[in-house]
Scaffold this motif. Structure first.
Motif, PDB file in Angstrom:
ATOM      1  N   THR A 236     -22.342   0.183  19.278  1.00  0.00           N
ATOM      2  CA  THR A 236     -21.358   0.818  20.151  1.00  0.00           C
ATOM      3  C   THR A 236     -21.989   1.098  21.514  1.00  0.00           C
ATOM      4  OG1 THR A 236     -21.978   2.936  19.157  1.00  0.00           O
ATOM      5  CG2 THR A 236     -20.014   1.843  18.296  1.00  0.00           C
ATOM      6  N   PRO A 237     -21.502   0.475  22.592  1.00  0.00           N
ATOM      7  CA  PRO A 237     -22.124   0.590  23.907  1.00  0.00           C
ATOM      8  C   PRO A 237     -21.332   1.498  24.844  1.00  0.00           C
ATOM      9  CG  PRO A 237     -20.728  -1.316  23.894  1.00  0.00           C
ATOM     10  CD  PRO A 237     -20.496  -0.593  22.568  1.00  0.00           C
ATOM     11  N   GLY A 238     -21.764   1.550  26.086  1.00  0.00           N
ATOM     12  CA  GLY A 238     -20.970   2.207  27.109  1.00  0.00           C
ATOM     13  C   GLY A 238     -19.645   1.501  27.312  1.00  0.00           C
ATOM     14  N   ILE A 239     -19.677   0.179  27.472  1.00  0.00           N
ATOM     15  CA  ILE A 239     -18.463  -0.638  27.591  1.00  0.00           C
ATOM     16  C   ILE A 239     -18.606  -1.830  26.657  1.00  0.00           C
ATOM     17  CG2 ILE A 239     -16.932  -1.920  29.127  1.00  0.00           C
ATOM     18  CD1 ILE A 239     -18.121  -0.397  31.474  1.00  0.00           C
ATOM     19  N   GLU A 240     -17.687  -1.975  25.716  1.00  0.00           N
ATOM     20  CA  GLU A 240     -17.617  -3.149  24.846  1.00  0.00           C
ATOM     21  C   GLU A 240     -16.511  -4.049  25.370  1.00  0.00           C
ATOM     22  OE1 GLU A 240     -18.040  -5.817  21.559  1.00  0.00           O
ATOM     23  OE2 GLU A 240     -19.356  -4.207  22.257  1.00  0.00           O
ATOM     24  N   ILE A 241     -16.843  -5.326  25.602  1.00  0.00           N
ATOM     25  CA  ILE A 241     -15.884  -6.278  26.158  1.00  0.00           C
ATOM     26  C   ILE A 241     -15.584  -7.348  25.123  1.00  0.00           C
ATOM     27  CG2 ILE A 241     -15.358  -7.813  28.084  1.00  0.00           C
ATOM     28  CD1 ILE A 241     -17.586  -6.432  29.660  1.00  0.00           C
ATOM     29  N   ASN A 242     -14.338  -7.450  24.707  1.00  0.00           N
ATOM     30  CA  ASN A 242     -13.873  -8.509  23.810  1.00  0.00           C
ATOM     31  C   ASN A 242     -12.733  -9.253  24.484  1.00  0.00           C
ATOM     32  OD1 ASN A 242     -14.150  -6.764  20.578  1.00  0.00           O
ATOM     33  ND2 ASN A 242     -15.703  -7.463  21.999  1.00  0.00           N
TER      34      ASN A 242
ATOM     35  N   THR B 127     -27.200   5.796  26.888  1.00  0.00           N
ATOM     36  CA  THR B 127     -26.506   5.211  25.756  1.00  0.00           C
ATOM     37  C   THR B 127     -27.481   5.004  24.608  1.00  0.00           C
ATOM     38  OG1 THR B 127     -26.868   2.979  26.632  1.00  0.00           O
ATOM     39  CG2 THR B 127     -24.779   4.047  27.168  1.00  0.00           C
ATOM     40  N   GLY B 128     -26.958   5.090  23.373  1.00  0.00           N
ATOM     41  CA  GLY B 128     -27.821   4.905  22.221  1.00  0.00           C
ATOM     42  C   GLY B 128     -28.392   3.509  22.151  1.00  0.00           C
ATOM     43  N   ARG B 129     -27.581   2.528  22.486  1.00  0.00           N
ATOM     44  CA  ARG B 129     -28.066   1.153  22.525  1.00  0.00           C
ATOM     45  C   ARG B 129     -27.678   0.551  23.864  1.00  0.00           C
ATOM     46  NH1 ARG B 129     -27.755  -4.220  20.847  1.00  0.00           N
ATOM     47  NH2 ARG B 129     -29.623  -4.917  19.736  1.00  0.00           N
ATOM     48  N   GLY B 130     -26.763  -0.439  23.899  1.00  0.00           N
ATOM     49  CA  GLY B 130     -26.470  -1.123  25.143  1.00  0.00           C
ATOM     50  C   GLY B 130     -25.565  -0.340  26.080  1.00  0.00           C
ATOM     51  N   SER B 131     -25.604  -0.733  27.347  1.00  0.00           N
ATOM     52  CA  SER B 131     -24.672  -0.200  28.342  1.00  0.00           C
ATOM     53  C   SER B 131     -23.388  -1.009  28.339  1.00  0.00           C
ATOM     54  CB  SER B 131     -25.304  -0.243  29.737  1.00  0.00           C
ATOM     55  OG  SER B 131     -26.523   0.438  29.779  1.00  0.00           O
ATOM     56  N   ILE B 132     -23.516  -2.349  28.409  1.00  0.00           N
ATOM     57  CA  ILE B 132     -22.395  -3.275  28.274  1.00  0.00           C
ATOM     58  C   ILE B 132     -22.765  -4.258  27.171  1.00  0.00           C
ATOM     59  CG2 ILE B 132     -21.076  -5.119  29.379  1.00  0.00           C
ATOM     60  CD1 ILE B 132     -21.343  -3.675  32.012  1.00  0.00           C
ATOM     61  N   ASP B 133     -21.818  -4.497  26.267  1.00  0.00           N
ATOM     62  CA  ASP B 133     -22.124  -5.287  25.083  1.00  0.00           C
ATOM     63  C   ASP B 133     -20.948  -6.210  24.780  1.00  0.00           C
ATOM     64  OD1 ASP B 133     -23.971  -5.156  22.337  1.00  0.00           O
ATOM     65  OD2 ASP B 133     -21.864  -5.587  21.913  1.00  0.00           O
ATOM     66  N   VAL B 134     -21.264  -7.371  24.228  1.00  0.00           N
ATOM     67  CA  VAL B 134     -20.249  -8.274  23.684  1.00  0.00           C
ATOM     68  C   VAL B 134     -20.722  -8.691  22.294  1.00  0.00           C
ATOM     69  CG1 VAL B 134     -18.927 -10.379  23.978  1.00  0.00           C
ATOM     70  CG2 VAL B 134     -19.777  -9.165  25.988  1.00  0.00           C
TER      71      VAL B 134
END
Length: 899
Positions: free
Chosen positions: A400-406, A420-427
């Motif tokens: 779970t990132p700052g912004i998840e883009i699908n 953020t715990g992991r990514g900032s922006i993630d796909v």
């Protein structure tokens, strides 16, 4: 929180709001299309008609009444309800907007009362909490309360205290002699364990004995995500009555309908407890063509639906949007690919955060903070997230990132994502599927990521994605504890990266990971890589086929690294790499634009669609074209800029230690200072800022070190390095980056003192400081001004300011003082073109500086011009730069104040 307006301002505010509403409609709309305006107030009645004199009581009643073209104006107050608007029309949207007389809060919690003594130092109340037991949240006096857990931890969920299992532990068994006696059966065990734990997982305790427990759950993936004789054996327990041992902790017995709480010292009198009741305070899942403007959310979230379109959410201020304590395997129908054990990494992405689903919806000019999971989920096609500040999210440690883009055709620009715990922006392809077409991800500032993981990056995409038409450009990643800045993982292809910046990102700046597969059509052009990258500026590895992969015009302080590509390999050329010095302006503070003597100037090759706006004899290498305006990344809201400039800090360890501590403040996150002996209470590190600075947050970063972070410390401050008051902050927990937050103060010295023993040496890779607003000595980018009037601003500067136009910056921190102003301007004409006034605290406030602007030779010819301030400015002020005396005074790129 937004300040309330004075009574004399209410009429004007209401008029402005009313005038603004029809502007969202087409100019050809008829008066009937504009519809009716209803008003809502906490002092109203739902039996009234909703007029200004007789407002409605609830927003949900207004939602029942409105139709296309109608509006709900909501007066200040707290509204504990769920809003479910109907649909508007494209030519007649429905609007829900704050009236303008103070903060409007949609609260997802309900107050609990009737607490009774429950024995064992606990109080209890009978209540039926409606959410799933794993999704409950409790707030004590307006602050998040910790669910009972062992070991105890501080209040910051991104700075947890972990227990460490013995190496004798196995897949579903934990040995730990420190585990206290008590029945933890049924509790959730949270695991961050394995040889390379790139995600966390949870299980359920099935039995406990002294110093040991058995559990069931996780994804059974060994190695790298399981307990045992591994490098990482971290865990904690949550959700057991046996864990209640410190004030504010709680436990909910769902079967018995009873909530237990360790009361504050002195009992419950005078304290307020609220519990989360509504996951979606604003539910637009069946709505289209609705505008939501100026609302606050507390303990709840907002979502659109898969069929939503034309929804506009702006000026949203959301806090504690999502809470949960378990990481279940996603349902099969939530996955875009075949189910598998490894897909536990995407747990909770689809049921957390602000959710922008559907087509053609927009979130802008907003702040989203505090979520166990995602900050913002973007899913569907053609949605936009812009100028939004997202922070303190993803603390449960899955993907779970700052912004998840699908999906495809999305626009994600000018956002600041921090902590953020992991990514900032993630796909994540598990949810997205392979197509990731025509997305624009640009001008985002991504920092302080990877707080609860090591293998990842602020910008992370996986796996096998086809990013045809997608551009990732003009982003800045920095100061995080993962391994990479931009990570294109596991055979993903056709990503175009250009004009990006990375520093303090660990091992690599950008990583194209073929992973024994292909790396097709991936490109990185004109990017700049700074210090804090130990391996390669750009790495490509494991690709059996690198057709179309191309790296050019990059500037880096480390080499490129191509290992194991098949045939054909990538094109790598026209790059400025060691041993040549890059000629950056200010490496320590991440200002990687070029000096005039940089060998990167005019040294690049032409790349179609990438090297535009060329100055001089040819394109420059790197992310900034010399002579052009300096672009910036991130949002322009309060909080988007807060880093304190490191202009030569020094550090000294306690005399008893004697080690050289300069690596702790050198601005390089990959260098480390360590004590000569193991951690003991009283060990200290003193930082001299060189001059008084205003600070309010200190980050103690141990980088990738799994052992060097302390178990507890205090922070003290001093003006002269001799007189020290009581500590301003006390921190517990053992995360890799630990934070102390304290009341803002102007100080020159800070001392960090350990309060707990440890079995390893104390390690510090970097100390970073932050304030409630920008440091006056930093480069204040004009396009990030928080107040603009009469002038447009682009991605790199303003347009020409005419007399009366202005830009302003809130809460600028001057510390001990500045007496000189430098502005980078472009001014057409000849001779003097006007003046720029520096005013404090309001656009008509006291003038403290006047800069006579001289023509620079053109509206896009930039020059630094300076002036002495009328007197030294100290403290914190809103700063306004106001043009006067000229029809076209100047365009502004940036400004800075110095002593």
């Amino acid at each position: 929180m937004r300040p309330a307006l004075s009574p004399t301002s209410l009429v004007a505010a209401a008029a402005a709001a009313l005038i603004a509403l029809p502007l969202a409609l087409p100019s050809a709309a008829t008066a009937a299309d504009r519809g009716r305006t209803y008003e809502v107030a906490t002092w109203g009645s739902d039996r009234s008609g909703g007029s200004a004199q007789h407002p409605l009581r609830t927003i949900s009643r207004c939602a029942e009444l409105v139709g296309p073209g109608d509006s709900c104006l909501i007066h200040r107050g707290t509204y504990r309800e769920q809003i479910t608007p109907p649909a508007g029309r494209e030519d007649a949207p429905i609007t829900f907007a704050a009236y303008g007389d103070g903060t409007v809060t949609v609260d997802g919690t309900e107050t609990l009362s009737g607490w009774k003594d429950a024995g064992d130092g606990l109080v209890a109340v009978r209540t039926g909490l409606p959410l799933d037991a794993s999704e409950n949240a409790l707030f004590l006096d307006g602050e998040r309360a910790m669910e009972g857990r062992w070991p105890n931890s501080g209040t910051d969920p991104l700075n947890p205290t972990w227990a460490v299992a013995e190496k004798t532990s196995t897949d579903q068994h934990i040995d730990d002699p420190d585990l206290p006696a008590g029945d933890f059966t049924g509790a959730t065990v949270h695991l961050w364990a394995g040889s390379n734990p790139w995600s966390q997982q949870t299980g359920t305790v099935t039995s406990t004995t002294a110093g040991a427990l058995d559990f069931k759950g996780g994804n059974y993936r060994c190695d790298p995500l399981c307990m045992g004789d591994k490098a990482f054996r971290n865990y904690y327990l949550v959700g057991a009555r046996a864990a209640l041992d410190q004030p504010g902790e709680w436990y909910y017995d769902k079967a018995g309908g009873t909530l237990y709480l360790v009361p504050p010292k002195g009992g419950m009198n005078g304290h307020t407890v609220t519990a989360k009741h509504r996951a979606w305070g604003v539910d637009l899942s069946h709505s289209s063509y609705v505008t939501v403007r100026g609302l606050d959310l507390w303990g709840t979230s907002l979502r659109t639906g898969n069929d939503s379109t034309g929804v506009l959410v702006e000026d949203l201020n959301a806090r504690y949007v999502s809470e949960y304590s378990t990481l279940p395997m996603p349902a099969d129908d939530e996955l875009a690919i075949e189910p598998g054990e490894g897909h536990i990494v995407v747990a909770r992405i689809l049921d957390s955060g602000i959710q922008l689903l559907g087509t053609g919806n927009t979130l802008r000019d907003s702040e989203i903070g505090y979520s166990a999971g995602t900050g913002v989920l973007v899913r569907g096609s053609g949605n936009t997230v812009t100028n939004t500040y997202i922070h303190d999210v993803g603390w449960m440690g899955s993907y779970t990132p700052g912004i998840e883009i699908n999906g495809s055709d999305h626009t994600v620009t000018h956002n600041t994502v921090r902590r953020t715990g992991r990514g900032s922006i993630d796909v994540s392809w598990q949810l997205n599927g392979v197509p990731f077409h025509n997305n624009t991800i640009a001008y985002n500032d991504l920092s302080e990521a990877m707080r609860t993981s090591r293998d990842g990056s602020p910008f992370y995409v996986c796996c096998n994605l086809d990013a045809t038409g997608t551009s990732v450009d003009h982003n800045v990643v920095h100061d995080h504890d993962g391994q990479v800045g931009y990570y294109i993982d596991n055979s993903s292809g056709n990503f175009l990266l250009h004009h990006n910046v990375a520093y303090n990102t660990g091992t690599r700046g950008t990583f194209f990971n073929g992973h024994s597969g292909v790396s097709l059509g991936n490109r990185d052009h004109n990017s700049s890589y700074g210090q804090g990258i130990t391996g390669a500026s750009v790495r490509l590895s494991g690709a059996t086929d690198a057709t179309g992969t191309y790296v050019s015009n990059i500037v880096g302080m480390t080499k490129t690294e191509i290992s194991g590509p098949g045939d054909p390999g990538p094109v790598v050329r026209s790059n400025l790499l060691p041993p040549t010095e890059p000629g950056y302006t200010d490496i320590r503070n991440g200002e990687l634009w070029l000096r005039g003597d940089s060998p990167a100037v005019d040294a690049g090759e032409t790349v179609d669609g990438v090297t535009t706006g060329v100055r001089g004899a040819g394109p420059d290498q790197g992310a900034y074209e010399y002579g052009d305006a300096i672009w910036s990344a991130g949002c322009n809201l309060d909080g988007c800029v807060s880093r304190v400039r490191n202009d030569g800090w020094t550090a000294a360890a306690a005399a008893s230690d004697g080690t050289d501590a300069s690596a702790a403040v050198d601005g390089v996150q990959t260098t480390q200072w360590k004590t000569a002996a193991v951690q003991t209470p009283g060990q200290s590190l003193t930082v001299d800022l060189g001059a008084p600075k205003t600070v309010g947050r200190l980050v103690l970063d141990a980088g990738l070190d799994a052992t060097g972070h302390p178990s507890g410390f205090t922070v003290s401050t001093s003006g002269d390095g001799k007189k020290w008051g009581a500590p301003v902050a006390e921190v517990s927990g053992r995360s890799f980056a630990q934070e102390a937050v304290f009341p803002p103060a102007t100080v020159r010295y800070l001392r960090i003192t350990l309060t707990a023993p440890g079995d390893t040496e104390w390690g510090v890779n970097e100390i970073r400081l932050y304030a409630d607003g920008p440091d006056a000595t930093t480069t204040l980018q004009a396009e990030q001004a928080t107040d603009v009037r009469g002038v447009t601003r682009g991605d790199a500067a303003t347009g020409l300011l005419r007399s009366g136009d202005r830009i302003g910056f809130r809460k600028v921190q001057f510390g001990a003082g500045a007496d000189r102003l430098t502005v980078r301007v472009a001014a057409p004409g000849r001779g003097a073109t006007g003046v720029l006034q520096v005013r404090l605290d309001s656009p008509k406030g006291r003038i403290v500086g006047v800069l006579p602007v001289r023509a620079t030779g053109g509206a896009d010819t930039w020059q630094e011009q300076s002036a002495k301030l009328l007197h030294t400015v100290t403290g914190a002020h809103d700063v306004y730069v106001v043009a006067a005396g000229g029809a076209k005074t100047a365009a502004v790129d940036w400004l800075t104040f110095r002593k």
